[in-house]
Enzyme design. Structure first.
Site, PDB file in Angstrom:
ATOM      1  N   SER A   1       7.583   5.306 -16.485  1.00  0.00           N
ATOM      2  CA  SER A   1       6.751   6.298 -17.151  1.00  0.00           C
ATOM      3  C   SER A   1       5.365   6.343 -16.522  1.00  0.00           C
ATOM      4  O   SER A   1       5.219   6.595 -15.325  1.00  0.00           O
ATOM      5  CB  SER A   1       6.686   5.989 -18.649  1.00  0.00           C
ATOM      6  OG  SER A   1       6.211   7.090 -19.378  1.00  0.00           O
TER       7      SER A   1
ATOM      8  N   HIS B   1      14.899   7.321 -21.184  1.00  0.00           N
ATOM      9  CA  HIS B   1      13.632   7.024 -20.537  1.00  0.00           C
ATOM     10  C   HIS B   1      13.623   5.658 -19.857  1.00  0.00           C
ATOM     11  O   HIS B   1      13.021   5.492 -18.797  1.00  0.00           O
ATOM     12  CB  HIS B   1      12.526   7.083 -21.595  1.00  0.00           C
ATOM     13  CG  HIS B   1      11.142   7.040 -21.064  1.00  0.00           C
ATOM     14  ND1 HIS B   1      10.604   8.043 -20.284  1.00  0.00           N
ATOM     15  CD2 HIS B   1      10.153   6.112 -21.200  1.00  0.00           C
ATOM     16  CE1 HIS B   1       9.359   7.737 -19.965  1.00  0.00           C
ATOM     17  NE2 HIS B   1       9.061   6.566 -20.506  1.00  0.00           N
TER      18      HIS B   1
ATOM     19  N   ASP C   1      16.517  11.674 -20.772  1.00  0.00           N
ATOM     20  CA  ASP C   1      15.096  11.609 -21.115  1.00  0.00           C
ATOM     21  C   ASP C   1      14.544  13.014 -21.308  1.00  0.00           C
ATOM     22  O   ASP C   1      14.986  13.967 -20.664  1.00  0.00           O
ATOM     23  CB  ASP C   1      14.337  10.899 -19.990  1.00  0.00           C
ATOM     24  CG  ASP C   1      12.904  10.580 -20.364  1.00  0.00           C
ATOM     25  OD1 ASP C   1      12.583  10.556 -21.572  1.00  0.00           O
ATOM     26  OD2 ASP C   1      12.103  10.328 -19.445  1.00  0.00           O
TER      27      ASP C   1
END
Length: 440
Positions: free
Chosen positions: A156, A419, A362
């Site tokens: 991320s 994610h 995601d």
């Protein structure tokens, strides 16, 4: 009831490791003062691989997202460390193949702390400079790792941080001010081009049947406002509009999980927090809420501010995660800025492997948004990459995704993962680990 090894006083281990030990795995942890007033914490786990020496395996740095998410907490206990939140050994831990270095960064994250809030970082490059200084301190204490292949893996916002870290580390190596051996950076479901990502939430949700036309239009209107503010150079305001777009997604989908579109996040109900405050909490969390609250698991905040803190000898005045909101707030003006120019610099000027992997479930860092900026990259191998074939990823006779590579650029599409790919699909993760390091 805590396991027996946890009840052993930390003092017994302090002869070897000044900072103590948590759990039965060989480890080391400590602080590096990366600049005046800024103290960064690292936690190293030595590989358990059957090798003559642990230095026969690479050193892998893991960076959590947010900014403000703790690698030593979230990355370690919830994703890929040797123990899970039940304090049981994780069968797919990366420690089986690598020496894994969890770092709490930016300063103020996790156990890292600052003497005053004025020492918090405000830009991605400042984070990168601190990282280089952290690694200098690490190599001073662990000179045996000098020359050992180094790989930086970031999830991320950690993937965004990894880009500038790669540039700064390479510059330091070239200048001879650090004896590292950086071979590659990996950006996992990374916040590389925020505007591209935000603009593709609506189309992805519409295609998946998770919103109707009205919901789609509301999401896109909010996303376009974030784009407009960014284009006008109003970066902090663009961050606020990004948060408002998240709220539109929650309304249209009845709280779809931003980190896995097949699940729903916890319902918010009446909430007095602003859109920004809600989005900040979710982003610092950097993990699916659907993966939380298993009855047999310990609360991460309890572990990190209780047993782990005591075992590692963390200073009494440091409270794990207490500055996470401040860390995020300080990066507010930098949050929506892309780092694609940095990726082009790495591709054009170095032989460092630049790897991008993405879980296809995601939303917040969705695959369609990643493809937009990937296709616009300007580098010597751009045309070769575009025409390169996409190869299937087979693991144990199961199709785990696809990969594409040319030169020192790689992209991995990972199936059945949101994610946090290493947690959601460990088998698929082996493919991109082997590609970069030859182990996994």
């Amino acid at each position: 009831m805590l396991p027996n090894w946890l009840l052993i006083p930390a003092l017994l281990c302090c002869v070897v490791n000044v900072s103590g030990q948590f759990g039965p795995f060989k480890q080391d942890s400590g602080y590096v003062t990366v600049r005046r007033g800024a103290h960064m914490f690292y936690w190293l786990f030595y590989t358990t691989a059957d090798e003559r020496s642990y230095t026969d395996r690479p050193l892998v740095v893991w960076l959590q997202g947010g900014p403000g998410g703790s690698s030593t907490g979230i990355g370690n206990f919830e994703i890929l460390g040797p123990l899970d939140l039940s304090l049981q050994e994780r069968n797919y831990t990366w420690v089986k193949n690598f020496n894994v270095l969890f770092i709490d960064n930016p300063v103020g994250t996790g156990y890292s702390y600052v003497d005053d809030w004025s020492f918090l970082t405000t830009t991605n490059d400042q984070i990168a400079v601190d990282f280089v200084n952290l690694m200098r301190g690490f190599y001073e204490k662990h000179a045996e790792f000098e020359g050992v292949p180094l790989y930086i893996y970031g999830q991320s916002y950690g993937g965004k941080m990894a880009v500038d870290m790669g540039i700064r580390m390479h510059e330091a190596e070239q200048a001879g001010t650090i004896r590292s051996n950086l071979r590659g950076i990996a950006m996992g479901n990374a916040w590389i081009h925020p505007v591209d990502l935000t603009l593709t939430w609506g189309p992805l949700l519409l295609a998946a049947g998770l919103v109707d036309e009205t919901g789609y239009q509301n999401i896109q209107a909010a996303a376009r406002e974030a784009e407009r503010l960014f284009d006008e150079g109003l970066y902090a305001q663009s961050t606020d509009a990004w948060a408002a777009t998240q709220t539109q997604v929650f309304r249209a989908t009845h709280n779809v999980d931003f980190y896995n579109i097949l699940t729903k996040t916890q319902g918010f109900g009446p909430d007095t927090r602003t859109d920004y405050e809600i989005a900040r909490e979710l982003t610092i969390r950097d993990m699916s809420y659907s993966a939380m609250s298993r009855q047999e698991e310990y609360d991460l905040n309890f572990l990190m501010n209780g047993p782990v803190k005591e075992a590692l000898g963390i200073p009494a005045h440091v409270r794990w995660g207490s500055l996470s909101n401040a860390v995020f707030d300080q990066q507010r003006g930098d949050f929506m800025k892309p780092v694609t120019e940095g990726i082009e610099k790495l591709l054009n000027e170095t032989d460092i492997i630049v790897q991008k992997y993405n879980g296809n479930l995601d939303l917040i860092c969705d695959t369609p948004g990643q493809m937009l900026w990937m296709d616009r990259l300007q580098w010597a191998g751009a045309e070769g990459y575009r025409s390169a074939p996409r190869q299937p990823i087979w693991e144990n006779n199961r199709l785990e995704g696809y990969s594409k590579s040319y030169g020192n650029l790689r992209f991995f599409w990972i199936n059945m993962a949101g994610h946090s790919v290493p947690r959601d699909n460990p088998a698929g993760s082996n493919a991109f680990l082997r590609d970069m390091t030859s182990f996994g």
